[in-house]
Design a protein around this motif. Structure first.
Motif, PDB file in Angstrom:
ATOM      1  N   MET A  13       0.837  -1.207   0.000  1.00 18.14           N
ATOM      2  CA  MET A  13       0.000   0.000   0.000  1.00 18.14           C
ATOM      3  C   MET A  13       0.873   1.259   0.000  1.00 18.14           C
ATOM      4  O   MET A  13       1.905   1.293   0.674  1.00 18.14           O
ATOM      5  CB  MET A  13      -0.875   0.049   1.258  1.00 18.14           C
ATOM      6  N   ALA A  14       0.397   2.244  -0.748  1.00 22.36           N
ATOM      7  CA  ALA A  14       1.122   3.518  -0.780  1.00 22.36           C
ATOM      8  C   ALA A  14       0.982   4.212   0.578  1.00 22.36           C
ATOM      9  O   ALA A  14      -0.128   4.418   1.047  1.00 22.36           O
ATOM     10  CB  ALA A  14       0.509   4.391  -1.871  1.00 22.36           C
ATOM     11  N   GLN A  15       2.085   4.519   1.208  1.00 23.13           N
ATOM     12  CA  GLN A  15       2.010   5.144   2.528  1.00 23.13           C
ATOM     13  C   GLN A  15       2.975   6.309   2.647  1.00 23.13           C
ATOM     14  O   GLN A  15       4.027   6.328   2.019  1.00 23.13           O
ATOM     15  CB  GLN A  15       2.346   4.113   3.607  1.00 23.13           C
ATOM     16  N   ASN A  16       2.591   7.254   3.497  1.00 24.28           N
ATOM     17  CA  ASN A  16       3.461   8.395   3.818  1.00 24.28           C
ATOM     18  C   ASN A  16       3.917   9.177   2.587  1.00 24.28           C
ATOM     19  O   ASN A  16       4.962   9.802   2.608  1.00 24.28           O
ATOM     20  CB  ASN A  16       4.700   7.938   4.609  1.00 24.28           C
ATOM     21  N   GLN A  17       3.148   9.119   1.526  1.00 21.82           N
ATOM     22  CA  GLN A  17       3.488   9.934   0.363  1.00 21.82           C
ATOM     23  C   GLN A  17       2.474  11.059   0.310  1.00 21.82           C
ATOM     24  O   GLN A  17       1.347  10.875   0.751  1.00 21.82           O
ATOM     25  CB  GLN A  17       3.374   9.110  -0.921  1.00 21.82           C
ATOM     26  N   PRO A  18       2.845  12.210  -0.267  1.00 17.75           N
ATOM     27  CA  PRO A  18       1.842  13.269  -0.407  1.00 17.75           C
ATOM     28  C   PRO A  18       0.661  12.753  -1.229  1.00 17.75           C
ATOM     29  O   PRO A  18       0.857  11.989  -2.177  1.00 17.75           O
ATOM     30  CB  PRO A  18       2.575  14.384  -1.147  1.00 17.75           C
ATOM     31  N   TYR A  19      -0.540  13.157  -0.841  1.00 21.37           N
ATOM     32  CA  TYR A  19      -1.760  12.661  -1.497  1.00 21.37           C
ATOM     33  C   TYR A  19      -1.795  13.078  -2.965  1.00 21.37           C
ATOM     34  O   TYR A  19      -1.625  14.241  -3.307  1.00 21.37           O
ATOM     35  CB  TYR A  19      -2.978  13.231  -0.765  1.00 21.37           C
ATOM     36  N   ARG A  20      -2.017  12.106  -3.820  1.00 19.65           N
ATOM     37  CA  ARG A  20      -2.242  12.378  -5.249  1.00 19.65           C
ATOM     38  C   ARG A  20      -3.473  11.593  -5.686  1.00 19.65           C
ATOM     39  O   ARG A  20      -3.467  10.365  -5.655  1.00 19.65           O
ATOM     40  CB  ARG A  20      -1.033  11.939  -6.091  1.00 19.65           C
ATOM     41  N   GLY A  21      -4.499  12.326  -6.057  1.00 16.62           N
ATOM     42  CA  GLY A  21      -5.732  11.688  -6.509  1.00 16.62           C
ATOM     43  C   GLY A  21      -5.951  11.994  -7.977  1.00 16.62           C
ATOM     44  O   GLY A  21      -5.178  12.710  -8.607  1.00 16.62           O
ATOM     45  N   ARG A  22      -7.010  11.429  -8.518  1.00 15.60           N
ATOM     46  CA  ARG A  22      -7.322  11.718  -9.919  1.00 15.60           C
ATOM     47  C   ARG A  22      -8.813  11.598 -10.143  1.00 15.60           C
ATOM     48  O   ARG A  22      -9.519  10.880  -9.423  1.00 15.60           O
ATOM     49  CB  ARG A  22      -6.500  10.849 -10.859  1.00 15.60           C
ATOM     50  N   ILE A  23      -9.294  12.341 -11.151  1.00 11.52           N
ATOM     51  CA  ILE A  23     -10.632  12.094 -11.658  1.00 11.52           C
ATOM     52  C   ILE A  23     -10.427  11.557 -13.072  1.00 11.52           C
ATOM     53  O   ILE A  23      -9.518  11.990 -13.776  1.00 11.52           O
ATOM     54  CB  ILE A  23     -11.537  13.347 -11.615  1.00 11.52           C
ATOM     55  N   ALA A  24     -11.245  10.576 -13.452  1.00 11.43           N
ATOM     56  CA  ALA A  24     -10.952   9.857 -14.699  1.00 11.43           C
ATOM     57  C   ALA A  24     -12.217   9.612 -15.512  1.00 11.43           C
ATOM     58  O   ALA A  24     -12.617   8.471 -15.743  1.00 11.43           O
ATOM     59  CB  ALA A  24     -10.260   8.536 -14.368  1.00 11.43           C
ATOM     60  N   PRO A  25     -12.868  10.678 -15.963  1.00  9.47           N
ATOM     61  CA  PRO A  25     -14.103  10.457 -16.734  1.00  9.47           C
ATOM     62  C   PRO A  25     -13.843   9.890 -18.134  1.00  9.47           C
ATOM     63  O   PRO A  25     -12.767  10.094 -18.704  1.00  9.47           O
ATOM     64  CB  PRO A  25     -14.715  11.856 -16.825  1.00  9.47           C
ATOM     65  N   SER A  26     -14.828   9.173 -18.646  1.00 13.92           N
ATOM     66  CA  SER A  26     -14.787   8.676 -20.033  1.00 13.92           C
ATOM     67  C   SER A  26     -15.662   9.594 -20.878  1.00 13.92           C
ATOM     68  O   SER A  26     -16.830   9.798 -20.539  1.00 13.92           O
ATOM     69  CB  SER A  26     -15.354   7.257 -20.117  1.00 13.92           C
ATOM     70  N   PRO A  27     -15.131  10.120 -21.984  1.00 11.38           N
ATOM     71  CA  PRO A  27     -15.928  11.057 -22.791  1.00 11.38           C
ATOM     72  C   PRO A  27     -16.884  10.338 -23.742  1.00 11.38           C
ATOM     73  O   PRO A  27     -16.811  10.485 -24.959  1.00 11.38           O
ATOM     74  CB  PRO A  27     -14.853  11.846 -23.549  1.00 11.38           C
ATOM     75  N   THR A  28     -17.790   9.561 -23.156  1.00  9.45           N
ATOM     76  CA  THR A  28     -18.722   8.779 -23.971  1.00  9.45           C
ATOM     77  C   THR A  28     -20.155   9.282 -23.810  1.00  9.45           C
ATOM     78  O   THR A  28     -21.101   8.630 -24.235  1.00  9.45           O
ATOM     79  CB  THR A  28     -18.659   7.290 -23.566  1.00  9.45           C
ATOM     80  N   GLY A  29     -20.302  10.402 -23.161  1.00 12.37           N
ATOM     81  CA  GLY A  29     -21.634  10.970 -22.975  1.00 12.37           C
ATOM     82  C   GLY A  29     -21.498  12.173 -22.056  1.00 12.37           C
ATOM     83  O   GLY A  29     -20.382  12.533 -21.673  1.00 12.37           O
ATOM     84  N   LEU A  30     -22.634  12.774 -21.720  1.00 15.28           N
ATOM     85  CA  LEU A  30     -22.597  13.941 -20.827  1.00 15.28           C
ATOM     86  C   LEU A  30     -22.606  13.474 -19.374  1.00 15.28           C
ATOM     87  O   LEU A  30     -23.230  12.462 -19.048  1.00 15.28           O
ATOM     88  CB  LEU A  30     -23.816  14.827 -21.100  1.00 15.28           C
ATOM     89  N   LEU A  31     -21.903  14.183 -18.531  1.00 12.25           N
ATOM     90  CA  LEU A  31     -21.826  13.791 -17.121  1.00 12.25           C
ATOM     91  C   LEU A  31     -23.171  14.012 -16.429  1.00 12.25           C
ATOM     92  O   LEU A  31     -23.893  14.950 -16.741  1.00 12.25           O
ATOM     93  CB  LEU A  31     -20.754  14.609 -16.403  1.00 12.25           C
ATOM     94  N   HIS A  32     -23.474  13.136 -15.471  1.00 13.98           N
ATOM     95  CA  HIS A  32     -24.701  13.306 -14.687  1.00 13.98           C
ATOM     96  C   HIS A  32     -24.364  13.558 -13.225  1.00 13.98           C
ATOM     97  O   HIS A  32     -23.182  13.606 -12.838  1.00 13.98           O
ATOM     98  CB  HIS A  32     -25.642  12.118 -14.887  1.00 13.98           C
ATOM     99  N   LEU A  33     -25.409  13.669 -12.441  1.00 14.00           N
ATOM    100  CA  LEU A  33     -25.253  14.001 -11.028  1.00 14.00           C
ATOM    101  C   LEU A  33     -24.358  12.992 -10.285  1.00 14.00           C
ATOM    102  O   LEU A  33     -23.609  13.367  -9.389  1.00 14.00           O
ATOM    103  CB  LEU A  33     -26.668  14.020 -10.414  1.00 14.00           C
ATOM    104  N   GLY A  34     -24.456  11.730 -10.672  1.00 10.33           N
ATOM    105  CA  GLY A  34     -23.634  10.692 -10.021  1.00 10.33           C
ATOM    106  C   GLY A  34     -22.143  10.936 -10.245  1.00 10.33           C
ATOM    107  O   GLY A  34     -21.337  10.842  -9.312  1.00 10.33           O
ATOM    108  N   HIS A  35     -21.772  11.276 -11.479  1.00 16.75           N
ATOM    109  CA  HIS A  35     -20.368  11.596 -11.745  1.00 16.75           C
ATOM    110  C   HIS A  35     -19.951  12.807 -10.923  1.00 16.75           C
ATOM    111  O   HIS A  35     -18.877  12.837 -10.335  1.00 16.75           O
ATOM    112  CB  HIS A  35     -20.145  11.961 -13.220  1.00 16.75           C
TER     113      HIS A  35
END
Ligand code: GLU
Length: 273
Positions: free
Chosen positions: A1-23
Motif C-alpha cells: 500500500m502507498a504510505q506516507n506519500q503526499p496525497y495524489r488523486g485523480r478524476i478519470a471520466p470517459s468522454p462517452t456521454g454527458l456527465l450526470h449528477l452521479g459523476h
C-alpha cells in the motif's frame, strides 16, 4: 500500500456521454479528499474507446467540471496518447506468463455467459476456453489484432480495504474470471490502462464509483503481476433515480447540463448529492 506519500488523486471520466449528477458527486468527493489532504488532483481523460469517445464530450466534461468549481493540476492526461506505455506493460505480462491470446468471438462469449450480467459489472466470467494448459510453453511474441486475457488465480480471495465501504473481498474465478487486458482492435482494456496510469501518475488514492469494486480486485492482480504498488481505494455509493435505477449517461433529467440550464447554481446541484 502507498504510505506516507503526499496525497495524489485523480478524476478519470470517459468522454462517452454527458456527465450526470452521479459523476459530479464522485468527482466532488475526489476533489474534496485531495483538498483535505493538502494534496494534488489530476485529470485523466479515459478516451480509449474509439467508437464511443468524442472530442465534444471531452470539451463538455471539462466545462461541466469547471462549472462545479472542481480544479485539477494541468495538463489533462489523455489515454489515447499513451499507447506505448500500455503496450510495454502488455509485453511485460506476456513475458511473465500472466496473459494468453483469446480467439473467442463476441458470439462465443455471449453463449458462454454462465450467470446473468450483474448490474454492477460489465464483463461476464470467462469460461477459460482459450486458457493454455498448465506448463504448456507459450509464445512471448505479441501478435497484432489479438485479444489477450489475464489468467486469474482461480479460487483465491482478493481482499482489500475500502476507505469508504470498509473491508472487501472478491474471489477470482467466481466473482470475476480471466479478464481482457488488450482488444484485437489494438487498444488496452480499461483494467490495464487504469493500472498503468495510476502507477505512472503516482496516484496514492483512487476515488471512484462502487460499480468498479470488482474491477479493483482485478486491478490489484494486475498490480501484483507488474510489481506495482496498490493505492488506497475509496468507492463512492452509486446514485439512483426516483425509481431506484442507477444513473446512466442517458439520464438526461439528471444530467449536469440539464440541471445547469434549468437555472440551478453549482451549490444547489451539490445539495442534491
Ligand atoms: N472512466 C471510468 C468511468 O467513467 C472511471 C474509471 C476509474 O475511476 O477508475 O466510469
Amino acid at each position: 500500500m502507498a504510505q506516507n506519500q503526499p496525497y495524489r488523486g485523480r478524476i478519470a471520466p470517459s468522454p462517452t456521454g454527458l456527465l450526470h449528477l452521479g459523476h459530479a458527486r464522485t468527482f466532488c468527493i475526489a476533489y474534496q479528499r485531495a483538498i483535505a489532504a493538502n494534496g494534488t488532483l489530476l485529470f485523466r481523460n479515459e478516451d480509449l474507446d474509439p467508437q464511443r469517445s468524442t472530442a465534444a464530450f471531452v470539451a463538455a466534461m471539462v466545462e461541466d467540471l469547471r462549472w462545479l468549481d472542481i480544479t485539477w493540476q494541468p495538463p489533462i492526461i489523455t489515454q489515447s496518447q499513451r499507447l506505448p506505455l500500455y503496450r510495454e506493460a502488455l509485453q511485460q505480462l506476456l513475458t511473465a506468463g500472466h496473459i494468453y491470446p483469446c480467439t473467442c468471438s463476441r458470439k462465443d462469449l455471449a453463449q458462454m455467459v454462465a450467470a446473468p450480467h450483474e448490474e454492477t459489472d460489465d464483463e461476464p466470467v470467462y469460461s477459460g476456453r482459450c486458457r493454455p494448459v498448465p506448463n504448456e510453453p507459450t509464445s512471448t511474441t505479441l501478435h497484432a489484432n489479438t485479444n489477450y486475457r489475464f489468467k486469474v488465480p482461480n479460487d483465491e480471495a482478493i481482499p482489500f480495504h475500502d476507505e469508504n465501504l470498509g473491508p472487501q473481498s472478491f474471489t477470482a474465478g467466481t466473482h470475476f474470471g480471466d479478464f481482457l487486458v488488450w482488444r484485437k482492435d489494438d487498444i488496452p482494456s480499461y483494467q490495464l490502462a487504469c493500472v498503468v496510469d495510476d502507477a505512472n501518475m503516482q496516484i496514492t488514492e483512487v476515488v471512484r464509483g462502487a460499480d468498479l469494486l470488482k474491477s479493483t480486485a482485478r486491478q490489484i492482480l494486475l498490480q501484483r503481476a507488474l510489481n506495482l504498488s496498490t493505492p488506497h481505494y475509496f468507492h463512492a455509493e452509486l446514485m439512483r433515480d426516483a425509481n431506484g435505477i442507477r444513473l446512466a449517461k442517458r439520464h438526461d433529467a439528471l444530467g449536469l447540463r440539464t440541471l445547469r440550464e434549468s437555472g440551478l447554481t453549482p451549490e444547489e446541484v451539490r445539495r442534491k448529492f
